[in-house]
Structure formats: structure tokens, C-alpha cells
Design an enzyme around this catalytic site. Structure first.
Site, PDB file in Angstrom:
ATOM      1  N   ARG A  29      -0.354   8.686  -5.711  1.00  0.00           N
ATOM      2  CA  ARG A  29       0.489   8.541  -4.220  1.00  0.00           C
ATOM      3  C   ARG A  29       0.976   7.182  -4.436  1.00  0.00           C
ATOM      4  NH1 ARG A  29      -4.516   9.158  -4.201  1.00  0.00           N
ATOM      5  NH2 ARG A  29      -6.166   7.792  -4.721  1.00  0.00           N
TER       6      ARG A  29
ATOM      7  N   HIS B 199      -2.851  -0.076  -3.461  1.00  0.00           N
ATOM      8  CA  HIS B 199      -3.762   0.200  -1.892  1.00  0.00           C
ATOM      9  C   HIS B 199      -3.833  -0.795  -1.170  1.00  0.00           C
ATOM     10  CE1 HIS B 199      -4.199   3.268  -5.048  1.00  0.00           C
ATOM     11  NE2 HIS B 199      -3.979   2.663  -6.116  1.00  0.00           N
TER      12      HIS B 199
ATOM     13  N   ARG C 184       0.971  -0.936  -0.412  1.00  0.00           N
ATOM     14  CA  ARG C 184       0.474   0.152   0.294  1.00  0.00           C
ATOM     15  C   ARG C 184       0.890   1.242  -0.342  1.00  0.00           C
ATOM     16  NH1 ARG C 184      -4.138   2.178   4.701  1.00  0.00           N
ATOM     17  NH2 ARG C 184      -4.895   4.150   3.616  1.00  0.00           N
ATOM     18  N   HIS C 185       0.304   2.207  -0.712  1.00  0.00           N
ATOM     19  CA  HIS C 185       1.284   3.741  -0.891  1.00  0.00           C
ATOM     20  C   HIS C 185       1.350   4.121   1.070  1.00  0.00           C
ATOM     21  CE1 HIS C 185      -2.728   5.528   0.225  1.00  0.00           C
ATOM     22  NE2 HIS C 185      -3.521   5.095  -1.230  1.00  0.00           N
TER      23      HIS C 185
HETATM   24  C1  LIG Z   1     -12.058   7.185  -2.059  1.00  0.00           C
HETATM   25  C2  LIG Z   1     -11.483   5.801  -2.322  1.00  0.00           C
HETATM   26  C3  LIG Z   1      -9.792   5.111  -2.467  1.00  0.00           C
HETATM   27  N1  LIG Z   1      -8.859   5.291  -1.833  1.00  0.00           N
HETATM   28  C4  LIG Z   1      -7.913   4.970  -2.877  1.00  0.00           C
HETATM   29  O1  LIG Z   1      -7.868   4.773  -4.057  1.00  0.00           O
HETATM   30  C5  LIG Z   1      -6.807   5.199  -1.260  1.00  0.00           C
HETATM   31  O2  LIG Z   1      -5.411   5.111  -1.679  1.00  0.00           O
HETATM   32  C6  LIG Z   1      -6.752   3.843  -0.687  1.00  0.00           C
HETATM   33  O3  LIG Z   1      -6.908   2.439  -1.172  1.00  0.00           O
HETATM   34  C7  LIG Z   1      -5.950   3.691   0.282  1.00  0.00           C
HETATM   35  O4  LIG Z   1      -4.946   2.425  -0.105  1.00  0.00           O
HETATM   36  O5  LIG Z   1      -5.034   4.588   0.900  1.00  0.00           O
END
Ligand SMILES: CCCNC(=O)[C@H](O)[C@@H](O)C(=O)O
Length: 347
Positions: free
Chosen positions: A79, A261, A11-12
Site C-alpha cells: 500500500r 503510515h 500516509r498511504h
Molecule cells: C495493523 C496495524 C498496522 N497498520 C498499518 O500498517 C496501516 O498502514 C496503518 O499504519 C495506516 O496508516 O493505515
């Protein structure tokens, strides 16, 4: 036992909120880079992950970057691309022969990415799958889900008033509205923005539980295997095929990495039935290590790093041992792998 190939999904890092809720005290303009952007904290988190991997694979990975050995792909978001770049600056600082600017101990390394509309493997839930949408609706009305959401009904009513969000949207959970609101409050709190008076510790905790339920019910709780065939199983299949190729290749890639993510990690772990029910933190990573045993047999180990103060957790695929023979692994994950995604989506 010899390391043969590794596959990482992370995940970022720490980011700014992605969306406002109606009564939010802070608008997008209050965030220097706007919504959804990686912060300096996020860059540091991924740099640390890169350094961690440098140490973990010191004897396996060539200390100098070698494009034949290493490949990284990111979803098409600032991100995740910037997270990948931060991670690479920790993993592959240029060694003597690679230094191209003595004042700068950094080297460019390609981060591959595909347009959101064409990439169907890293950003979950994968869109445009009518059968999955049906399964989502069935999940919301299933007794498995209703039993879990029932105790929170009064709380959700209160949340509708506090946030200004529509009650009947909030209570079906699947449109992320409650999760996004929890996430925005979480981001504001971490970055010392004032929270609304109603956002007490208890309220935030209850919202976190509902955010966890959002992730769990998205890919699991009800018809987990069928949903996973259309979601996380797609990436599991890609990872498994890449591992199988490495076994049969004379000079395989050593490492493939995906910058993604929280829903990517959740989708993969729910497909493998190894999900711990918690939201994956920033820079959390699920990784697979292929080993060749002394008897020549290949086995896969799965680890999950969600706390930088501890060693990653060794995870066991249900039905196998923690070091799982490749054939057994493939057999056990086959129920969540589809041969024809579009057909099963009913397109
Ligand atoms: C608004 C829903 C999409 N959220 C994202 O893309 C974020 O990167 C989420 O997946 C995360 O890992 O914070």
C-alpha cells in the site's frame, strides 16, 4: 526568501481493512485485493497529492524528474509502495524530452524500500526496543492514561461483547485491537459494506476517540520525551540531519519524501509536540521547508496537510516562531534525539 530543501512524510491512501474482529460480517475474501491493499480511491488520493506538490513547488522543483534533486523511500508494504507510485505519476508526468512512449504519459521513477526487519526509521512503533516496551506498560497504568480511559470502561465492556474480542486486551489499548476494529468498521463503511447493528454512529464515534487515545498514548501522554527519543525522534533526527547537510552542500537534493503510515505521522508530530490529537487521514502529510532568508540565515517551516479542501496548516514548534531558525529548531528538538538508540533501548 528562497526555498532550499523540503522533506515530506505522508500516509498511504485509502486501503482495505487489515484485520477481522471475531464477529466481523465480512471476511478477507470479500475484498477484491484482500487485506491492507490500496484501493483505486487511494491511488487517486495520492495522485492528487502529487499534482498538489507539482503546483506548490512549480518554481522550486525542476518540472522534469531529476534524480540528483529528488529521492523517495517507502516502507516495505504494497500500500505504501503503490501510494508512492501513484503520487509520482502526479508529480512527475514525463515532459517532452522524457517521453519514452507517446501513448503513455507516465515514467518509471525509483521508489526505494528496505526490508521490514532492517528498516528502522519509517514504520512506527519501531520494534525490538525493551525500554520502549517498559514505557508502554508504565503508560497504561499511569494516572494520566487511567484518567482518560476510565470514562470509557463500560463502553469497552460492551465492545468486548459486540466484537468477540478479549476484554482485558481491549482495555489496555496498546495492542491496537480497539483501533484496528474501529479501522475495519471505518473501511467497511466507506466501501458500503453492511455494518453490524451495534455499530451505530455513536458507537463509531466513541471507538474513534479510543483509536485517537491509542495513538496518543503510544507515543505521548506519559514520558513523551523519553518515548519520542526511542520512536518519532529517530525520524526527526534523520530529517534534521538531511536538512543540515543541504545547508552545507553545494548541490543539495531539493526534496526527500517518505511514503509511510498514520503511526509515522503521529510519532513525528508527538515527538515535535505539534500533534492535533486526531488520526491522520489517508494521504495526510507532514512536511518541512527549509528557507534561506535574505540575511542569509536558514529557517524551517512545518506544515500539515490533512484536508485537501484547505491550504496546509502552518505549525509552530513550541518555543519557536512558525519560521524557526535552523539552530533554534535543532536546539529545541534535541531532547527527543538520542545519540545511541540501541543503548537507550537497553539492548
Ligand atoms: C495493523 C496495524 C498496522 N497498520 C498499518 O500498517 C496501516 O498502514 C496503518 O499504519 C495506516 O496508516 O493505515
Amino acid at each position: 526568501i528562497k526555498d532550499h530543501m523540503v522533506q515530506w512524510v505522508f500516509r498511504h491512501g485509502d486501503r482495505t481493512p487489515i484485520v477481522n474482529f471475531p464477529t466481523d460480517l465480512h471476511k478477507e475474501s470479500e475484498w477484491p485485493q484482500g487485506f491492507g491493499q490500496l484501493t483505486k480511491t487511494g491511488m487517486q488520493q495520492l495522485f492528487e497529492l502529487g499534482q498538489y506538490m507539482r503546483k506548490r513547488y512549480s518554481s522550486f522543483l525542476n518540472s522534469t524528474y531529476n534524480r540528483q534533486e529528488f529521492y523517495i523511500q517507502s516502507t516495505d508494504y504494497d500500500r505504501t509502495i503503490m501510494s508512492a507510485q501513484s503520487y509520482l505519476s502526479g508529480l512527475f508526468p514525463p515532459t517532452s524530452s522524457q517521453i519514452w512512449n507517446p501513448e503513455l504519459l507516465w515514467q518509471p521513477i525509483p521508489v526505494h524500500t528496505f526490508q521490514k526487519s532492517t528498516e528502522q526509521k519509517l514504520h512506527f512503533p519501531l520494534p525490538n526496543c525493551p525500554r520502549f516496551d517498559e514505557l508502554e506498560k508504565e503508560t497504561q497504568t499511569s494516572k494520566e492514561f487511567q484518567n482518560r480511559i476510565q470514562p470509557y470502561m463500560d463502553f469497552i465492556q460492551t465492545m468486548a461483547v459486540n466484537t468477540g474480542l478479549e476484554l482485558n486486551h481491549l482495555k489496555i489499548l496498546d495492542n491496537f485491537q480497539l483501533w484496528n476494529t474501529y479501522d475495519t468498521l471505518y473501511c467497511e463503511d466507506i466501501h458500503n459494506y453492511t455494518l453490524p447493528v451495534w455499530a451505530t454512529k455513536d458507537v463509531i464515534n466513541k471507538m474513534e476517540k479510543l483509536a485517537e487515545l491509542s495513538l496518543l498514548s503510544l507515543f505521548g501522554i506519559y514520558k513523551r520525551e523519553e518515548k519520542s527519543r526511542l520512536q518519532g525522534g529517530v525520524l526527526v533526527n534523520i530529517i534534521l540531519n538531511s536538512i543540515k547537510q543541504a545547508v552545507n552542500s553545494s548541490n543539495p537534493r531539493k526534496m526527500e519524501v517518505y511514503s509511510a503510515h498514520d503511526t509515522t505521522i503521529g510519532a513525528v508530530q508527538i515527538a515535535l509536540n505539534i500533534f492535533n490529537g486526531k488520526l491522520p487521514p489517508y494521504a495526510a502529510c507532514q512536511f518541512f521547508e527549509l528557507y534561506q532568508e535574505s540575511n542569509g540565515q536558514y529557517s524551517i517551516e512545518m506544515h500539515y496537510r490533512n484536508d485537501t479542501s484547505k491550504d496546509p496548516y502552518l505549525l509552530t514548534l513550541p518555543g519557536c516562531t512558525s519560521s524557526c531558525p535552523l539552530e533554534k529548531f535543532a536546539e529545541l528538538v534535541s531532547p527527543v534525539i538520542t545519540e545511541n538508540w540501541a543503548k537507550e533501548c537497553g539492548k
